[in-house]
Scaffold this active site. Structure first.
Site: not given
Length: 326
Positions: A254, A248, A256, A250-252, A245-246
């Site tokens: 990952h 996302p 999907h 949360y900013y770590h 995702h962008y």
């Protein structure tokens, strides 16, 4: 009620089920084959939207039965439950018809995220990313917004919910774990939705990916697919899609992992999801040395009007651009 309505309504209870033809919409619609009075019949069951009545919605939490907690981490908890009596004997949880997420105690940011709001399509240039979005990302990380993610990665929380993981710390670069997405019921294989969390912390989002990361991305893709098909042997590699995702949540970094039969909703929409293969291909065709990367690309995506990025970054930019053009 007219005679026609009464006659029509009398037919449904007479349906004799023979076999399930299909389930789609992540299991929310089922097509059944059977008979009525000896004649072949199709019965399509689809869950109706929740009523908007305040009285109804206020009574729902206390009326749930067979509530089963699936997991918890920090302020996030998720459950399966039944909204009414189960007519089939056996394990109530097998017939759960509600998937419930609870955020408690929630913040004003959570309330904004889940409130109905307008959506905007924005263009993030490399300059906007460098000067405004990157500092926003850093502020989110420094505010402790990733503590719950690190708890999972380091094995302090949700240990029982992790589907697959490499030994933590053994390979800091290619170490990872898989866990179910909050919106998957963990049963419907065609609706499978997993999150692949990497151990490394130097990649916050796809913006940090560079040409030098191409081999790493290819290795991680192969590892995620291999691990998923080992845990769920009924799934073949070409039945999986991988994307990021962008922006996302949360900013770590990952990834999907979803079943190709999962109907595309907002999580897979243009302006949100970017295919992993597309990212790798863009990096491969990008000019420059190994340090060239996605930070130099212009990215377009959607934002809710209540989001911090819209309120603090893109709406002021829009107003500024409009005032200069007058």
């Amino acid at each position: 009620m007219t005679d026609g309505n009464a006659n029509a309504e009398a037919l449904v209870p007479k349906f004799k089920f023979e076999r399930l033809l299909n389930q789609d919409q992540a299991g929310r619609r089922s097509s059944l084959c059977g008979t009525i009075d000896g004649q072949p019949a199709l019965l399509i069951l689809e869950r109706a939207p929740f009523p908007s009545s305040a009285d109804y919605l206020g009574a729902v939490p206390a009326s749930l039965r067979a509530l089963k907690n699936l997991g918890a981490n920090d302020i996030y908890r998720w459950y399966l439950a039944n909204s009414g009596d189960v007519a089939v004997p056996g394990d109530d949880h097998e017939f759960a018809d509600l998937k419930i997420n609870l955020i408690w105690p929630c913040t004003e940011k959570h309330i904004k995220k889940y409130s109905k709001q307008g959506v905007r399509f924005v263009t993030e240039t490399p300059e906007i990313y460098r000067d405004q979005v990157r500092p926003y990302m850093q502020a989110q990380r420094e505010a402790g917004r990733l503590n719950w993610v690190f708890n999972i990665v380091e094995g302090r929380k949700e240990v029982e919910d992790v589907i697959y993981r490499t030994p933590y710390g053994q390979d800091p670069v290619e170490g990872f774990l898989l866990l179910p997405d909050l919106n998957w019921d963990r049963k419907t294989i065609d609706a499978l939705h997993l999150l692949g969390l990497v151990e490394r912390r130097d990649i916050w989002s796809l913006r940090d990916l560079r040409k030098k990361h191409i081999p790493w991305l290819q290795h991680m893709k192969a590892k995620f697919v291999d691990a998923t098909t080992k845990v769920y042997p009924s799934i073949e590699p070409d039945q999986l899609k991988l994307y990021v995702h962008y922006q996302p949540t949360y900013y770590h970094f990952h990834i999907h992992i979803v079943h190709v039969a999962l109907e595309a909703g907002a999580t897979q929409a243009t302006g949100k999801a970017v295919g992993l293969e597309s990212i790798i291909s863009q990096l491969e065709t990008m000019g420059g040395d190994d340090e060239a990367g996605m930070e130099a690309a212009t990215l377009c995506y959607t934002l809710g009007e209540a989001s911090d990025l819209w309120v603090d970054v893109f709406e002021p930019l829009k107003r500024s651009t409009a005032s200069r053009s007058q």
